[in-house]
Design a protein around this motif. Structure first.
Motif, PDB file in Angstrom:
ATOM      1  N   THR A   1       5.919   2.758   8.287  1.00 23.88           N
ATOM      2  CA  THR A   1       4.588   2.960   7.406  1.00 23.88           C
ATOM      3  C   THR A   1       4.054   4.539   8.679  1.00 23.88           C
ATOM      4  OG1 THR A   1       3.173   1.473   7.654  1.00 23.88           O
ATOM      5  CG2 THR A   1       4.729   1.264   6.207  1.00 23.88           C
ATOM      6  N   ASP A   2       4.018   3.712   9.986  1.00 26.57           N
ATOM      7  CA  ASP A   2       3.307   4.880  10.708  1.00 26.57           C
ATOM      8  C   ASP A   2       4.316   5.977  10.210  1.00 26.57           C
ATOM      9  OD1 ASP A   2       1.493   2.779  10.934  1.00 26.57           O
ATOM     10  OD2 ASP A   2       2.171   2.628  13.530  1.00 26.57           O
ATOM     11  N   ALA A   3       3.495   7.520  11.109  1.00 27.43           N
ATOM     12  CA  ALA A   3       4.179   8.553  11.084  1.00 27.43           C
ATOM     13  C   ALA A   3       4.932   8.032  11.862  1.00 27.43           C
ATOM     14  CB  ALA A   3       3.554   9.439  10.957  1.00 27.43           C
ATOM     15  N   HIS A   4       6.384   8.771  12.213  1.00 28.29           N
ATOM     16  CA  HIS A   4       7.504   9.020  13.428  1.00 28.29           C
ATOM     17  C   HIS A   4       6.854  10.366  14.454  1.00 28.29           C
ATOM     18  CE1 HIS A   4      10.452   5.477  11.526  1.00 28.29           C
ATOM     19  NE2 HIS A   4       8.661   5.186  12.304  1.00 28.29           N
ATOM     20  N   GLY A   5       7.422  10.454  15.256  1.00 21.72           N
ATOM     21  CA  GLY A   5       7.463  11.480  16.168  1.00 21.72           C
ATOM     22  C   GLY A   5       8.479  12.075  16.245  1.00 21.72           C
ATOM     23  N   ARG A   6       8.447  13.340  16.354  1.00 26.47           N
ATOM     24  CA  ARG A   6       9.821  14.264  17.239  1.00 26.47           C
ATOM     25  C   ARG A   6      10.668  14.130  16.174  1.00 26.47           C
ATOM     26  NH1 ARG A   6       5.674  14.456  20.356  1.00 26.47           N
ATOM     27  NH2 ARG A   6       6.379  12.931  22.794  1.00 26.47           N
TER      28      ARG A   6
ATOM     29  N   PHE B   1       1.401  -4.942   0.747  1.00 26.51           N
ATOM     30  CA  PHE B   1       2.260  -4.521  -0.631  1.00 26.51           C
ATOM     31  C   PHE B   1       3.576  -4.641  -0.377  1.00 26.51           C
ATOM     32  CE2 PHE B   1      -1.739  -1.638   1.891  1.00 26.51           C
ATOM     33  CZ  PHE B   1      -1.647  -0.961   0.668  1.00 26.51           C
ATOM     34  N   LEU B   2       4.008  -3.877  -1.538  1.00 21.68           N
ATOM     35  CA  LEU B   2       5.329  -4.893  -1.876  1.00 21.68           C
ATOM     36  C   LEU B   2       6.249  -3.005  -1.528  1.00 21.68           C
ATOM     37  CD1 LEU B   2       8.373  -5.667  -3.191  1.00 21.68           C
ATOM     38  CD2 LEU B   2       7.350  -4.881  -5.341  1.00 21.68           C
ATOM     39  N   ARG B   3       7.440  -2.571  -0.537  1.00 20.21           N
ATOM     40  CA  ARG B   3       7.525  -1.900  -0.138  1.00 20.21           C
ATOM     41  C   ARG B   3       9.381  -1.585  -0.289  1.00 20.21           C
ATOM     42  NH1 ARG B   3       3.808   0.511   2.522  1.00 20.21           N
ATOM     43  NH2 ARG B   3       2.357  -0.583   3.617  1.00 20.21           N
TER      44      ARG B   3
ATOM     45  N   ALA C   1       4.440  16.804  -3.930  1.00 23.25           N
ATOM     46  CA  ALA C   1       3.952  15.125  -4.421  1.00 23.25           C
ATOM     47  C   ALA C   1       3.574  13.933  -3.402  1.00 23.25           C
ATOM     48  CB  ALA C   1       3.536  14.894  -5.769  1.00 23.25           C
ATOM     49  N   HIS C   2       2.550  13.668  -3.365  1.00 23.74           N
ATOM     50  CA  HIS C   2       2.482  12.119  -2.264  1.00 23.74           C
ATOM     51  C   HIS C   2       1.654  11.520  -2.707  1.00 23.74           C
ATOM     52  CE1 HIS C   2       2.614  10.179   1.796  1.00 23.74           C
ATOM     53  NE2 HIS C   2       3.237   9.303   1.482  1.00 23.74           N
ATOM     54  N   PRO C   3       2.282  10.541  -3.861  1.00 26.56           N
ATOM     55  CA  PRO C   3       1.327   9.021  -4.930  1.00 26.56           C
ATOM     56  C   PRO C   3       1.048   8.416  -3.939  1.00 26.56           C
ATOM     57  CG  PRO C   3       3.938   9.232  -5.475  1.00 26.56           C
ATOM     58  CD  PRO C   3       3.264  10.579  -4.688  1.00 26.56           C
ATOM     59  N   VAL C   4      -0.163   7.772  -3.900  1.00 31.18           N
ATOM     60  CA  VAL C   4      -0.744   6.604  -2.948  1.00 31.18           C
ATOM     61  C   VAL C   4       0.479   5.446  -2.846  1.00 31.18           C
ATOM     62  CG1 VAL C   4      -2.121   4.273  -2.712  1.00 31.18           C
ATOM     63  CG2 VAL C   4      -2.732   7.118  -3.427  1.00 31.18           C
ATOM     64  N   LEU C   5       0.817   5.009  -4.826  1.00 35.11           N
ATOM     65  CA  LEU C   5       2.134   3.416  -4.332  1.00 35.11           C
ATOM     66  C   LEU C   5       3.050   4.905  -5.572  1.00 35.11           C
ATOM     67  CD1 LEU C   5       0.272   0.838  -6.034  1.00 35.11           C
ATOM     68  CD2 LEU C   5       0.421   1.344  -3.288  1.00 35.11           C
ATOM     69  N   ALA C   6       4.158   4.734  -5.379  1.00 30.29           N
ATOM     70  CA  ALA C   6       5.329   5.595  -5.724  1.00 30.29           C
ATOM     71  C   ALA C   6       5.239   5.572  -6.770  1.00 30.29           C
ATOM     72  CB  ALA C   6       6.539   4.762  -5.128  1.00 30.29           C
ATOM     73  N   GLN C   7       5.857   6.585  -7.957  1.00 33.40           N
ATOM     74  CA  GLN C   7       5.367   7.252  -9.261  1.00 33.40           C
ATOM     75  C   GLN C   7       6.517   7.281  -9.479  1.00 33.40           C
ATOM     76  OE1 GLN C   7       2.220   9.643  -9.657  1.00 33.40           O
ATOM     77  NE2 GLN C   7       0.849   7.858  -9.379  1.00 33.40           N
ATOM     78  N   GLY C   8       7.967   6.977 -10.075  1.00 33.63           N
ATOM     79  CA  GLY C   8       9.323   7.850 -10.515  1.00 33.63           C
ATOM     80  C   GLY C   8      10.372   7.242  -9.543  1.00 33.63           C
TER      81      GLY C   8
ATOM     82  N   VAL D   1      12.400   4.150   3.264  1.00 33.36           N
ATOM     83  CA  VAL D   1      12.275   2.384   3.073  1.00 33.36           C
ATOM     84  C   VAL D   1      10.759   2.002   4.008  1.00 33.36           C
ATOM     85  CG1 VAL D   1      12.713   0.071   5.082  1.00 33.36           C
ATOM     86  CG2 VAL D   1      14.980   1.405   4.223  1.00 33.36           C
ATOM     87  N   GLY D   2       9.917   1.471   3.141  1.00 26.99           N
ATOM     88  CA  GLY D   2       8.663   1.103   3.565  1.00 26.99           C
ATOM     89  C   GLY D   2       7.673   1.823   2.227  1.00 26.99           C
ATOM     90  N   ASP D   3       8.044   2.593   1.413  1.00 33.11           N
ATOM     91  CA  ASP D   3       7.391   3.203   0.773  1.00 33.11           C
ATOM     92  C   ASP D   3       7.063   2.371  -0.279  1.00 33.11           C
ATOM     93  OD1 ASP D   3       6.795   5.952  -0.516  1.00 33.11           O
ATOM     94  OD2 ASP D   3       8.628   6.483  -1.477  1.00 33.11           O
ATOM     95  N   PRO D   4       5.854   2.699  -0.368  1.00 27.37           N
ATOM     96  CA  PRO D   4       5.098   1.312  -1.403  1.00 27.37           C
ATOM     97  C   PRO D   4       5.124   1.746  -3.154  1.00 27.37           C
ATOM     98  CG  PRO D   4       3.533   3.000  -0.731  1.00 27.37           C
ATOM     99  CD  PRO D   4       4.686   3.299   0.215  1.00 27.37           C
ATOM    100  N   ILE D   5       5.888   0.473  -3.583  1.00 29.40           N
ATOM    101  CA  ILE D   5       5.703   0.191  -4.824  1.00 29.40           C
ATOM    102  C   ILE D   5       5.261   0.066  -5.493  1.00 29.40           C
ATOM    103  CG2 ILE D   5       7.690  -0.813  -6.385  1.00 29.40           C
ATOM    104  CD1 ILE D   5       9.604  -0.471  -3.905  1.00 29.40           C
ATOM    105  N   ALA D   6       4.131  -1.331  -4.988  1.00 30.31           N
ATOM    106  CA  ALA D   6       2.940  -1.910  -5.682  1.00 30.31           C
ATOM    107  C   ALA D   6       2.226  -2.184  -4.716  1.00 30.31           C
ATOM    108  CB  ALA D   6       3.697  -3.167  -6.426  1.00 30.31           C
ATOM    109  N   ALA D   7       1.032  -3.266  -5.640  1.00 32.53           N
ATOM    110  CA  ALA D   7      -0.073  -4.180  -4.267  1.00 32.53           C
ATOM    111  C   ALA D   7      -0.739  -5.381  -5.274  1.00 32.53           C
ATOM    112  CB  ALA D   7      -0.607  -2.904  -4.117  1.00 32.53           C
ATOM    113  N   VAL D   8      -0.605  -5.941  -4.241  1.00 31.32           N
ATOM    114  CA  VAL D   8      -1.102  -6.961  -4.720  1.00 31.32           C
ATOM    115  C   VAL D   8      -3.327  -7.568  -3.702  1.00 31.32           C
ATOM    116  CG1 VAL D   8      -1.234  -9.530  -5.512  1.00 31.32           C
ATOM    117  CG2 VAL D   8       1.026  -8.193  -5.552  1.00 31.32           C
TER     118      VAL D   8
END
Lengths: 260, 787
Positions: free
Chosen positions: B293-298, B40-42, B97-104, B109-116
């Motif tokens: 990318t893992d959900a953080h806590g607290r 993933f390009l992040r 909305a929470h797209p699988v790969l970023a839209q717009g 930091v870490g949001d996926p833009i593209a995937a190879v």
């Protein structure tokens, strides 16, 4: 990691020749370089391994000097008995994996501002021996990850004058357990030295005021009331410059006490 | 110890044999023939507008099969949220909305833009570096209060602002609480932060998507705590795959701590891409990716106020919390600061009036969701800290103040909508004082002082709501799921049993504890019982493992299914012995006829079930297999009292934990050794939060603590040898095992104990310190001592 060529020269001369290539990087124990490569944070065209160079191996003590080959691992330094303060320092670097792979030459050449060995070299008044020359520790460390080494220069050994008394006290950064601040104190024929690692944006340095006070009176109390300028000190999530300045004083006292 | 290895026996964990010898089979150990790899390009900026993503150069790189961008996912759904919170004005939360790969836009930091997708992971990574993403960086919002200021940059342009919801609980009590504060003899106020954490499971997340073009079947192998939930969320809401064509497998999972509950974009990507490229697609997170990318806590910022009358009785409690949601709503994120937090604010105390306000806020950071304890640690921390502060302000003993206000009669309906069925807080505190040797504290303090160290004692209580949860209740509270659990018990002809559970084990020891329950009920060796979990293809629909629910809910389903088995087996036994079914007794694996010496063994009956030569075929079917679904009718309420003794080095501010004692009431215990281990692990994580761990973002939204160089995990030498006790057991009144759950207690109860102890040490040394925010790192403690 990115692709690179790999070379493992058998002689020091071949290694020096190989490093003349632009894009070549020396690989010692690899405890910094390999993780850096794995994260694609470095892109050398060629790695020149120093692992096969017999010239870099071995430990010997004579005439009050401990000579440590540059390829000597931390675990091997920890096992020698001629310079106990240096052995204790080496025993406290990283974890067993690091201590059995990492080398003194690699650590000094890297000059990480939080590494332990630079404090030992500077705090002992050691001499860094290379294939080309001998460099006093006072002239070797020139800033963050910077040293006096030329690109094709390889450390072959480090000569430590064994002091009458010495100790290293490290206060660990909670996450990495590198030195948040580490202070190496020695007292020998060359006088008193106090070297500080972990604290400065400029890398390892000697604490002149501390040395002056201890030269007059080698006791923890001699350091009472001294303060360290926060000017060049590091501030990060683990502590501000004022905290590091304070720790320098605390650890220097503890090192003097431990040195006896 | 029971001789039969049943309920109450400290059986060694059978799963540890494979875990400790490298024989575990984790998701990354699975390799599917012909698999390709994805990189993933992040985003490396926290907030930015995507002008274009040029993949042409990447597509032409060696080994590249296909490059995906957000545009490829416009026809499918986004990552769904599983819980809708209604705000204090009756309006639903804002749900972006929470797209699988970023839209717009990219939003953290870490949001996926593209995937190879490529033949090798290195080729995929090389190609990802060749993608040209033209992104205009936008100002980021990181601080929650700043995010709510007028004119703050909006994380989601189509929402009215960065406020997800403004929740009030119990809203009707707001005025009454205000009046109680006006009338109070004393009010203690405390502002604090609950530090942001990263779960750091030992195993990073992995996903493998596989598609069979001949049958149209999809398979997802993934590191999940709840494979059925992933199947439902991803199949129904993201990719439109019916459940009968989608199999989700979560094999051995190397720790979750909540972070593997949620449905992640990478799972949907691999499943989707496998069909698109007609190749299995594998993704293995690097540790660096896990941090972003893992959900953080607290990550709560809280002001809490406690009102007391002239006799030091608690009269009211009011809290205002800002809860960070991050950039998107993770699966259960909205429930954590609300229903898993507000409902616990009564703690162990009779406080008649409580009002909880929570503002959930979007920021340009990684999504935040449940982490071991999930809302309950945040509630416990603020409550137990403010009580401690109140005791110090009033000059009374903190333990005495707690005892004075304990709930002592059960069932007890709190003013925050839950009913504690049972408990004995006096007994757990008595037990704590004994096992912690509080009487010896002064002598130990003197000894520390002689060594130049400041010793302090911190004590607190906790309560948690586990056994999540009654479906009808959580449905009213906004859950978009039921929270029952399931079990199928299959008895083989030769008498062995296979239990297929909807729970998932990722360190909890189910494979050892669950057989003890079945073995106890039938009177057989637990080694005759095998546990199967983690594969939607061979387990009944289950809701998975989190919220200390597996034994209380999943174990109860196993009990119900086993009861059905026993009932049918008794019918068979009655037939074999030509007796009346009502006279059949089952003991120690033998069926006997009451008042006679007739008996048949368990194995005779199971054999008859499958070889029905002599069998009541006109009454019952052959075979011996039963399924049960168990839906609890209340939460369970484990509770306890913890004591921590610390030493503070006044020269450096370094805190060391010298002693830690935990007295817990978990109700009945199935395997005390596993319970000890769960408490130890929870205490380690709680101590990690209190002293070491913190995810820190800079003002631009860059994660400063993005590796173990700066994110401090607790290590063995950071924690003491614990003293734990769970002998004060008030069994749960509403589930068949009388169990309450133990997985989260340690992480919930220990942070306030540590902070209370450090504040105690500093105050005894004459320092005017009333609070230090976690983590209590050496520099923070030193700064507090030297303002």
């Amino acid at each position: 990691m990115y692709d690179f060529d790999f070379e493992r020269p058998a002689t020091l001369a071949d290694a020096v020749a190989a490093l003349k290539d632009e894009g070549a990087t020396a690989l010692a124990g690899g405890q910094t370089l390999i993780p850096t490569l794995k994260q694609r944070l470095a892109m050398p065209e060629r790695l020149v391994s120093l692992a096969a160079l017999d010239e870099l191996k071995g430990l010997s003590a004579s005439g009050g000097v401990l000579t440590v080959g540059a390829a000597t691992t931390h675990a091997q330094v920890a096992g020698q008995t001629d310079y106990p303060a240096l052995a204790a320092l080496a025993a406290g670097i990283g974890d067993p994996h690091v201590r059995n792979r990492g080398t003194i030459g690699g650590s000094l050449a890297n000059n990480d501002p939080s590494a332990c060995y630079p404090a030992a070299a500077l705090g002992s008044g050691a001499t860094i021996v290379t294939n080309a020359r001998e460099i006093p520790a006072d002239e070797f460390f020139s800033g963050l990850f910077e040293t006096a080494l030329e690109d094709d220069e390889i450390i072959t050994a480090v000569r430590f004058p064994i002091p009458d008394a010495a100790a290293y006290v490290k206060f660990e950064q909670p996450a990495s357990r590198f030195a948040l601040v580490g202070v190496f104190v020695s007292k020998g024929s060359g006088g008193v030295r106090v070297a500080v690692t972990g604290a400065s944006e400029e890398g390892v340095f000697r604490w002149a005021d501390g040395e002056a006070a201890l030269s007059a009176d080698f006791s923890p109390e001699a350091l009472d009331g001294l303060s360290v300028s926060t000017g060049d000190l590091i501030g990060d999530v683990h502590g501000g410059p004022d905290y590091r300045a304070h720790l320098i004083g605390v650890l220097a006292k503890r090192a003097v006490m431990a040195a006896g | 110890m029971p001789a039969d290895g049943g309920i109450g026996a400290p059986n060694k964990r059978r799963e540890d044999v494979r875990f400790l010898t490298g024989k575990g089979r984790y998701t990354d150990d699975i390799n599917v023939s012909g698999q390709a790899y994805v990189w993933f390009l992040r985003s490396n900026v926290a907030h930015g507008r995507i002008n274009s993503v040029d993949t042409a150069a990447a597509q032409a790189m060696p080994g590249v099969i296909r490059v995906f961008t957000g545009a490829d996912f416009e026809a499918v759904g986004g990552i769904p949220c599983g819980w809708q919170v209604t705000d204090r004005h009756g309006e639903p939360m804002q749900e972006p909305a929470h797209p699988v790969l970023a839209q717009g836009k990219v939003r953290h930091v870490g949001d996926p833009i593209a995937a190879v997708v490529a033949e090798t992971v290195e080729q995929a990574r090389d190609a990802a570096e060749a993608i040209e993403a033209d992104i205009d960086e936008l100002p980021a919002v990181v601080d929650m209060k700043a995010a709510l200021e007028p004119g703050a940059p909006k994380v989601h342009d189509d929402l009215t602002g960065n406020l997800c919801y403004d929740w009030g609980f119990v809203e009707e009590n707001r005025e009454a609480v205000a009046k109680a504060f006006d009338a109070a003899a004393h009010v203690t106020t405390l502002e604090l932060k609950n530090n942001r954490l990263i779960a750091n499971a030992m195993e990073p997340r992995v996903a493998i998507g596989e598609y069979n073009s001949a049958t149209g079947d999809h398979t997802l192998y993934t590191t999940s705590q709840n494979p059925h939930v992933i199947r439902l969320l991803m199949g129904a809401f993201v990719l439109g795959i019916p459940e009968h064509k989608l199999r989700v497998v979560a094999p051995d999972v190397g720790g979750g701590f909540g972070s593997k509950i949620f449905h992640y974009a990478e799972e949907a990507f691999c499943t989707f891409a496998a069909k698109e490229v007609n190749r299995p697609v594998k993704w293995t997170a690097t540790r660096s990716e896990a941090f972003i990318t893992d959900a953080h806590g607290r990550d709560h910022v809280t002001k809490i106020e406690l009102a007391l009358d002239a006799d030091n009785n608690f009269t009211a409690l009011r809290t205002e919390t800002y809860a960070n949601m991050g950039a998107y709503l993770s699966t259960f994120a909205p429930s954590v600061p609300t229903w898993l937090h507000g409902t616990l604010m009564a703690g162990n105390y009779r406080t008649p009036l409580i009002y909880v306000n929570v503002k959930a806020v979007f920021t340009n950071t990684v999504p935040v969701d449940a982490y071991r304890g999930a809302g309950r640690p945040e509630a416990t921390f603020q409550l137990e800290r403010v009580i401690d502060k109140a005791a110090r302000e009033l000059g009374v003993d903190p333990i005495a103040l707690r005892r004075q206000n304990f709930i002592t009669e059960f069932p007890y309906a709190t003013p925050v909508a839950v009913e504690y069925d049972t408990g004995d807080y006096v007994a757990t505190m008595d037990k704590l004082e004994e096992i912690a040797d509080l009487a010896g504290f002064e002598a130990r303090r003197a000894e520390s002082a002689a060594n130049g160290k400041l010793r302090g004692l911190g004590v607190n209580c906790y309560i948690e709501a586990c056994g999540i949860a009654p479906s009808h209740l959580v449905g009213q509270l906004g859950a978009r799921a039921g929270l029952y659990e399931s079990a199928t018990v299959r008895v083989n002809a030769t008498g062995g049993l296979v239990v297929m559970t909807g729970s998932h084990s990722h360190g909890q020891g189910h494979e050892t504890a669950f057989p003890q329950v079945v073995a106890e009920m039938i009177g057989i060796d637990p080694n005759m019982v095998e546990i199967v979990h983690g594969d939607t293809a061979n387990t009944p629909m289950g809701m998975g493992t989190y919220g200390s629910r597996s034994l209380a809910v999943g174990g109860s389903a196993i009990v119900r299914a086993t009861e059905k088995i026993i009932n049918k087996a008794k019918k068979i036994a009655a037939h074999l012995m030509e007796a009346s079914e009502g006279d059949i007794e089952l003991r120690d694996g033998q069926f006997s006829v009451a008042g006679t010496d007739k008996s048949v063994a368990w194995g005779d009956v199971t054999l008859a079930a499958y070889v029905p030569h002599n069998y009541p075929l006109e009454e019952i079917e052959p075979g011996l297999e039963e399924t049960a679904f168990y839906d609890p009718n209340n939460f369970t309420f484990p509770a306890g009292a913890y004591a921590c003794e610390v030493e503070v080095d006044p020269d450096t501010g370094k805190v060391t934990i010298e002693r830690f004692a935990a007295a817990d009431d978990f109700g009945n215990i199935v395997n005390p050794m596993i319970v000890d281990g769960q408490v130890h692990g929870g205490l380690g994580q709680g101590i990690g939060q209190a002293l070491l761990e913190q995810a820190v973002y800079d003002e631009d939204g860059q994660l400063i603590t993005g590796s173990y160089m700066d994110y401090a995990m607790p290590r063995a030498d950071d924690v003491p040898s614990y003293v734990v006790d769970h002998s004060c057991a008030t069994p749960c009144t509403h589930n068949p095992l009388g169990v309450k759950g133990c997985g989260e207690a340690g992480a919930i109860g220990s942070p306030p104990a540590v902070v209370n102890a450090v504040v105690d040490a500093l105050q005894r040394a004459g320092k005017d310190v009333t609070h230090i925010d976690m983590p209590l790192s050496p520099s923070r403690v030193w700064q507090a001592m030297n303002p």
